[in-house]
Design a protein around this motif. Sequence first.
Motif, PDB file in Angstrom:
ATOM      1  N   LYS A  10      12.626   8.523 -12.388  1.00  0.00           N
ATOM      2  CA  LYS A  10      13.469   8.156 -11.246  1.00  0.00           C
ATOM      3  C   LYS A  10      12.613   7.759 -10.053  1.00  0.00           C
ATOM      4  CE  LYS A  10      17.650  10.727 -12.255  1.00  0.00           C
ATOM      5  NZ  LYS A  10      18.588  11.741 -11.774  1.00  0.00           N
ATOM      6  N   ARG A  11      11.535   8.475  -9.824  1.00  0.00           N
ATOM      7  CA  ARG A  11      10.631   8.124  -8.716  1.00  0.00           C
ATOM      8  C   ARG A  11      10.035   6.749  -8.927  1.00  0.00           C
ATOM      9  NH1 ARG A  11       7.178  13.448  -8.406  1.00  0.00           N
ATOM     10  NH2 ARG A  11       8.853  14.839  -7.847  1.00  0.00           N
ATOM     11  N   GLU A  12       9.601   6.483 -10.140  1.00  0.00           N
ATOM     12  CA  GLU A  12       9.000   5.190 -10.450  1.00  0.00           C
ATOM     13  C   GLU A  12      10.022   4.073 -10.289  1.00  0.00           C
ATOM     14  OE1 GLU A  12       6.187   2.405 -11.215  1.00  0.00           O
ATOM     15  OE2 GLU A  12       5.888   4.523 -10.788  1.00  0.00           O
ATOM     16  N   GLN A  13      11.245   4.299 -10.717  1.00  0.00           N
ATOM     17  CA  GLN A  13      12.305   3.309 -10.537  1.00  0.00           C
ATOM     18  C   GLN A  13      12.552   3.059  -9.047  1.00  0.00           C
ATOM     19  OE1 GLN A  13      15.677   4.887 -12.626  1.00  0.00           O
ATOM     20  NE2 GLN A  13      15.020   4.062 -14.614  1.00  0.00           N
ATOM     21  N   PHE A  14      12.585   4.129  -8.291  1.00  0.00           N
ATOM     22  CA  PHE A  14      12.814   4.001  -6.850  1.00  0.00           C
ATOM     23  C   PHE A  14      11.655   3.258  -6.194  1.00  0.00           C
ATOM     24  CE2 PHE A  14      12.868   5.746  -2.457  1.00  0.00           C
ATOM     25  CZ  PHE A  14      14.093   5.223  -2.082  1.00  0.00           C
ATOM     26  N   ARG A  15      10.432   3.553  -6.584  1.00  0.00           N
ATOM     27  CA  ARG A  15       9.267   2.867  -6.038  1.00  0.00           C
ATOM     28  C   ARG A  15       9.341   1.376  -6.341  1.00  0.00           C
ATOM     29  NH1 ARG A  15       5.090   0.394  -7.294  1.00  0.00           N
ATOM     30  NH2 ARG A  15       5.260   0.804  -9.508  1.00  0.00           N
ATOM     31  N   ARG A  16       9.692   1.025  -7.578  1.00  0.00           N
ATOM     32  CA  ARG A  16       9.817  -0.389  -7.954  1.00  0.00           C
ATOM     33  C   ARG A  16      10.920  -1.067  -7.147  1.00  0.00           C
ATOM     34  NH1 ARG A  16       8.929   1.210 -13.761  1.00  0.00           N
ATOM     35  NH2 ARG A  16      11.178   1.501 -13.725  1.00  0.00           N
ATOM     36  N   TYR A  17      12.017  -0.342  -6.937  1.00  0.00           N
ATOM     37  CA  TYR A  17      13.124  -0.864  -6.126  1.00  0.00           C
ATOM     38  C   TYR A  17      12.643  -1.170  -4.704  1.00  0.00           C
ATOM     39  CZ  TYR A  17      17.110  -0.389  -2.958  1.00  0.00           C
ATOM     40  OH  TYR A  17      18.018  -0.564  -1.949  1.00  0.00           O
ATOM     41  N   LEU A  18      11.917  -0.233  -4.106  1.00  0.00           N
ATOM     42  CA  LEU A  18      11.405  -0.442  -2.747  1.00  0.00           C
ATOM     43  C   LEU A  18      10.418  -1.612  -2.710  1.00  0.00           C
ATOM     44  CD1 LEU A  18      10.810   3.213  -1.523  1.00  0.00           C
ATOM     45  CD2 LEU A  18      12.671   1.668  -0.893  1.00  0.00           C
ATOM     46  N   GLU A  19       9.583  -1.699  -3.717  1.00  0.00           N
ATOM     47  CA  GLU A  19       8.606  -2.774  -3.777  1.00  0.00           C
ATOM     48  C   GLU A  19       9.289  -4.129  -3.940  1.00  0.00           C
ATOM     49  OE1 GLU A  19       4.372  -3.747  -5.981  1.00  0.00           O
ATOM     50  OE2 GLU A  19       5.631  -2.132  -6.740  1.00  0.00           O
ATOM     51  N   LYS A  20      10.262  -4.187  -4.825  1.00  0.00           N
ATOM     52  CA  LYS A  20      10.979  -5.441  -5.086  1.00  0.00           C
ATOM     53  C   LYS A  20      11.746  -5.897  -3.841  1.00  0.00           C
ATOM     54  CE  LYS A  20      14.184  -7.547  -8.362  1.00  0.00           C
ATOM     55  NZ  LYS A  20      15.023  -7.331  -9.540  1.00  0.00           N
ATOM     56  N   ALA A  21      12.289  -4.958  -3.088  1.00  0.00           N
ATOM     57  CA  ALA A  21      13.067  -5.280  -1.890  1.00  0.00           C
ATOM     58  C   ALA A  21      12.180  -5.628  -0.701  1.00  0.00           C
ATOM     59  CB  ALA A  21      13.975  -4.098  -1.539  1.00  0.00           C
ATOM     60  N   GLY A  22      10.875  -5.448  -0.848  1.00  0.00           N
ATOM     61  CA  GLY A  22       9.969  -5.775   0.252  1.00  0.00           C
ATOM     62  C   GLY A  22       9.796  -4.665   1.266  1.00  0.00           C
ATOM     63  N   VAL A  23      10.355  -3.512   0.985  1.00  0.00           N
ATOM     64  CA  VAL A  23      10.278  -2.392   1.923  1.00  0.00           C
ATOM     65  C   VAL A  23       8.837  -1.910   2.075  1.00  0.00           C
ATOM     66  CG1 VAL A  23      11.017  -0.002   2.334  1.00  0.00           C
ATOM     67  CG2 VAL A  23      12.656  -1.690   1.472  1.00  0.00           C
ATOM     68  N   LEU A  24       8.127  -1.789   0.972  1.00  0.00           N
ATOM     69  CA  LEU A  24       6.751  -1.302   1.051  1.00  0.00           C
ATOM     70  C   LEU A  24       5.874  -2.259   1.843  1.00  0.00           C
ATOM     71  CD1 LEU A  24       6.236   0.105  -2.560  1.00  0.00           C
ATOM     72  CD2 LEU A  24       6.801   1.341  -0.477  1.00  0.00           C
ATOM     73  N   ASP A  25       6.054  -3.557   1.641  1.00  0.00           N
ATOM     74  CA  ASP A  25       5.280  -4.543   2.402  1.00  0.00           C
ATOM     75  C   ASP A  25       5.606  -4.476   3.889  1.00  0.00           C
ATOM     76  OD1 ASP A  25       3.954  -5.478   0.159  1.00  0.00           O
ATOM     77  OD2 ASP A  25       5.363  -7.130  -0.180  1.00  0.00           O
ATOM     78  N   SER A  26       6.891  -4.327   4.205  1.00  0.00           N
ATOM     79  CA  SER A  26       7.296  -4.246   5.610  1.00  0.00           C
ATOM     80  C   SER A  26       6.709  -3.013   6.285  1.00  0.00           C
ATOM     81  CB  SER A  26       8.821  -4.209   5.732  1.00  0.00           C
ATOM     82  OG  SER A  26       9.374  -5.431   5.310  1.00  0.00           O
ATOM     83  N   LEU A  27       6.799  -1.883   5.616  1.00  0.00           N
ATOM     84  CA  LEU A  27       6.245  -0.647   6.186  1.00  0.00           C
ATOM     85  C   LEU A  27       4.737  -0.761   6.358  1.00  0.00           C
ATOM     86  CD1 LEU A  27       8.238   2.125   4.289  1.00  0.00           C
ATOM     87  CD2 LEU A  27       8.367   1.560   6.721  1.00  0.00           C
ATOM     88  N   THR A  28       4.087  -1.332   5.371  1.00  0.00           N
ATOM     89  CA  THR A  28       2.633  -1.500   5.453  1.00  0.00           C
ATOM     90  C   THR A  28       2.270  -2.398   6.626  1.00  0.00           C
ATOM     91  OG1 THR A  28       2.410  -1.195   3.079  1.00  0.00           O
ATOM     92  CG2 THR A  28       0.584  -2.276   4.213  1.00  0.00           C
ATOM     93  N   SER A  29       2.990  -3.496   6.795  1.00  0.00           N
ATOM     94  CA  SER A  29       2.715  -4.425   7.895  1.00  0.00           C
ATOM     95  C   SER A  29       2.876  -3.753   9.254  1.00  0.00           C
ATOM     96  CB  SER A  29       3.642  -5.638   7.817  1.00  0.00           C
ATOM     97  OG  SER A  29       3.397  -6.372   6.660  1.00  0.00           O
ATOM     98  N   VAL A  30       3.943  -2.982   9.408  1.00  0.00           N
ATOM     99  CA  VAL A  30       4.184  -2.309  10.688  1.00  0.00           C
ATOM    100  C   VAL A  30       3.119  -1.252  10.948  1.00  0.00           C
ATOM    101  CG1 VAL A  30       5.805  -0.862  11.972  1.00  0.00           C
ATOM    102  CG2 VAL A  30       6.648  -2.790  10.655  1.00  0.00           C
TER     103      VAL A  30
END
Length: 103
Positions: A10-30
């Motif tokens: 479930k964690r891995e699925q959630f991580r992939r979901y966040l990555e696919k949605a661009g959330v991880l990139d946005s957080l990293t940029s900020v």
Amino acid sequence: MAHYRASESKREQFRRYLEKAGVLDSLTSVLVALYEEREKPNNALDFLKQHLGVAGQESADTEALQQELRDVRQRCELLAEENTELKNRLQRYEPTQEDGAAE
């Protein structure tokens, strides 16, 4: 042990979901923008809130302009140093008006 694997999945699925949605990139940029701030804001959370909406919309043009600004600032510093050096060299060859008046 099966429960542990299920939660990992479930964690891995959630991580992939966040990555696919661009959330991880946005957080990293900020977070990178906060790290690169010369004067850190008093409230880091407010900084994140203000810039989070903008970070997702940041384009390649914005990144290119930020890099250009860094390059121009560096060039300005080099030119200021060169200007100071040239002024010092000029002083050796040309006396100032005050020096010329004293002669």
